[in-house]
Scaffold this active site. Structure first.
Site, PDB file in Angstrom:
ATOM      1  N   ASP A  60     -11.811 -28.647  26.306  1.00 32.78           N
ATOM      2  CA  ASP A  60     -11.801 -29.980  27.625  1.00 32.78           C
ATOM      3  C   ASP A  60     -11.019 -30.565  27.087  1.00 32.78           C
ATOM      4  O   ASP A  60     -10.450 -30.102  26.072  1.00 32.78           O
ATOM      5  CB  ASP A  60     -13.356 -30.096  27.253  1.00 32.78           C
ATOM      6  N   GLN A 107     -23.750 -29.684  33.250  1.00 36.06           N
ATOM      7  CA  GLN A 107     -22.517 -28.823  32.973  1.00 36.06           C
ATOM      8  C   GLN A 107     -22.812 -27.589  31.700  1.00 36.06           C
ATOM      9  O   GLN A 107     -22.432 -26.143  32.753  1.00 36.06           O
ATOM     10  CB  GLN A 107     -22.026 -29.506  31.780  1.00 36.06           C
ATOM     11  N   ARG A 134     -22.170 -25.913  39.100  1.00 37.92           N
ATOM     12  CA  ARG A 134     -22.372 -27.283  38.900  1.00 37.92           C
ATOM     13  C   ARG A 134     -23.354 -27.606  40.625  1.00 37.92           C
ATOM     14  O   ARG A 134     -24.408 -28.150  40.023  1.00 37.92           O
ATOM     15  CB  ARG A 134     -21.726 -28.154  39.263  1.00 37.92           C
ATOM     16  N   CYS A 140     -14.712 -27.537  32.063  1.00 39.72           N
ATOM     17  CA  CYS A 140     -15.572 -28.234  32.868  1.00 39.72           C
ATOM     18  C   CYS A 140     -14.975 -28.528  33.959  1.00 39.72           C
ATOM     19  O   CYS A 140     -15.418 -29.584  35.036  1.00 39.72           O
ATOM     20  CB  CYS A 140     -16.722 -28.643  31.830  1.00 39.72           C
ATOM     21  N   HIS A 161     -23.537 -33.054  27.897  1.00 42.04           N
ATOM     22  CA  HIS A 161     -22.971 -32.902  28.674  1.00 42.04           C
ATOM     23  C   HIS A 161     -24.238 -31.595  29.464  1.00 42.04           C
ATOM     24  O   HIS A 161     -23.785 -30.315  29.777  1.00 42.04           O
ATOM     25  CB  HIS A 161     -21.966 -33.167  28.885  1.00 42.04           C
ATOM     26  N   ARG A 195     -25.434 -41.581  34.132  1.00 41.51           N
ATOM     27  CA  ARG A 195     -24.302 -41.261  33.357  1.00 41.51           C
ATOM     28  C   ARG A 195     -23.868 -42.605  32.740  1.00 41.51           C
ATOM     29  O   ARG A 195     -23.914 -43.911  33.565  1.00 41.51           O
ATOM     30  CB  ARG A 195     -23.186 -40.700  33.837  1.00 41.51           C
TER      31      ARG A 195
END
Ligand code: CP
Ligand code: NVA
Length: 301
Positions: free
Chosen positions: A219, A133, A286, A258, A130, A103
């Site tokens: 988000d 996700q 996830r 998310c 992402h 990341r």
């Protein structure tokens, strides 16, 4: 000859067949109560240059449940903190471990690392994307609706990394994606144009984007590493996901986020905690999505 790796970098670059396979296994892992096991131990290295709760812990737990193990590297307790380059670090690490989740901010760095690495790399989020996700999000919508065909998805808020990965996913799935953001906060043209998908539409007015939505997704208005100011945030106010907006959809509308959420900013309590919020299933998924991504990268599915 260079070995071919199954890097998990961005959804539009992965075939639909492989994405379907990853999703199928995500569901299977959830049903089988997490029981798929690796026959020989594999080690995952997690290198995160930005904070994380869900991604980091679900990769860690998920890998351990598969009979793998995990090492985590961060700036403060490694030579990265004293200036050793990530490229040099990656060259060394990929001779110790079997797979790396990364990341960071810079998407081009992710691609550079994937060229240097001698093991598969998973994109655990960049400023631009992402994809992990979105696998969990699609899994969650498949649980609710079975198929995403003709589903109306509305992204309302900041046109950020998560939104970009939804655009990437639109290459493979027959959902309609309406995007509404304050001026200057839409996804970059480069991303919108690269896919040339007629299924993505842009709206200035969030109420127009919300009309007929089966699912509204948002988000944070301020992503990690982003500088914001009160003037910018003011422009986001009418993009809040609240009861008034949900009443304008004209149908039952579910909600995805998310996480982490900033309650009272991009979403109100009554929506995130409401009966049509899918965010807790989304967060749980996830784990299975990441286990499946690990197995796919390791060529075990
Ligand atoms: N949604 C998500 O990626 O959360 P974390 O930053 O907690 O990993
Ligand atoms: N857009 C958010 C996602 C967090 C998981 C960020 O980049 O901070």
């Amino acid at each position: 000859m260079k070995k071919s790796f199954r890097h998990f970098l961005n959804l539009h670059e992965i075939s639909k067949k492989d994405i379907d396979l990853i999703l199928k296994y995500s569901h299977r892992l959830k049903k089988n109560n997490k029981t798929k096991q690796l026959k020989e131990k594999k080690i995952l290295a997690i290198i995160f240059e930005k904070p994380s709760t869900r991604t980091k812990i679900s990769f860690d737990v998920g890998m351990k449940l598969l009979n793998g193990d995990v090492v985590t590297l961060d700036h403060s307790d490694s030579q990265l903190g004293r200036g050793e380059s990530l490229e040099d670090t990656m060259k060394v690490l990929s001779s110790y471990v079997d797979i790396i989740a990364y990341r960071g901010s810079d998407e081009s760095k992710l691609y550079k690392l994937s060229e240097i690495s001698t093991v598969p790399i998973i994109n655990g989020l960049t400023d631009i994307s992402h994809p992990c996700q979105i696998i969990a999000d699609i899994m969650t919508l498949q649980e609710k609706f079975r198929s995403l065909n003709n589903l109306n998805l509305s992204w309302i808020g900041d046109g950020n990394n998560v939104c970009n990965s939804w655009i990437h996913a639109s290459k493979h799935f027959d959902f309609n994606l309406k995007i509404s953001c304050p001026p200057g906060n839409f996804p970059e043209n480069k991303i919108l144009k690269s896919l040339n998908s007629g299924k993505v539409e842009l709206f200035k007015n969030p109420a127009e984007a919300a009309l007929d939505a089966d699912v509204i997704i948002t988000d944070t208005w301020v992503s990690m590493g982003m500088k914001s100011n009160p003037k910018r945030l003011k422009n986001f106010e009418k993009f809040q996901i609240n009861k008034d907006l949900l009443e304008k959809t004209g149908r039952t509308t579910y909600f995805l986020h998310c996480l982490p959420a900033h309650r009272g900013c991009e979403v109100t309590d009554e929506i995130i905690d409401g009966e049509n919020s899918l965010v807790w299933a989304e967060a749980e998924n996830r784990l299975y999505a990441h286990q499946s991504i690990l197995l796919w990268c390791l060529k075990k599915i």
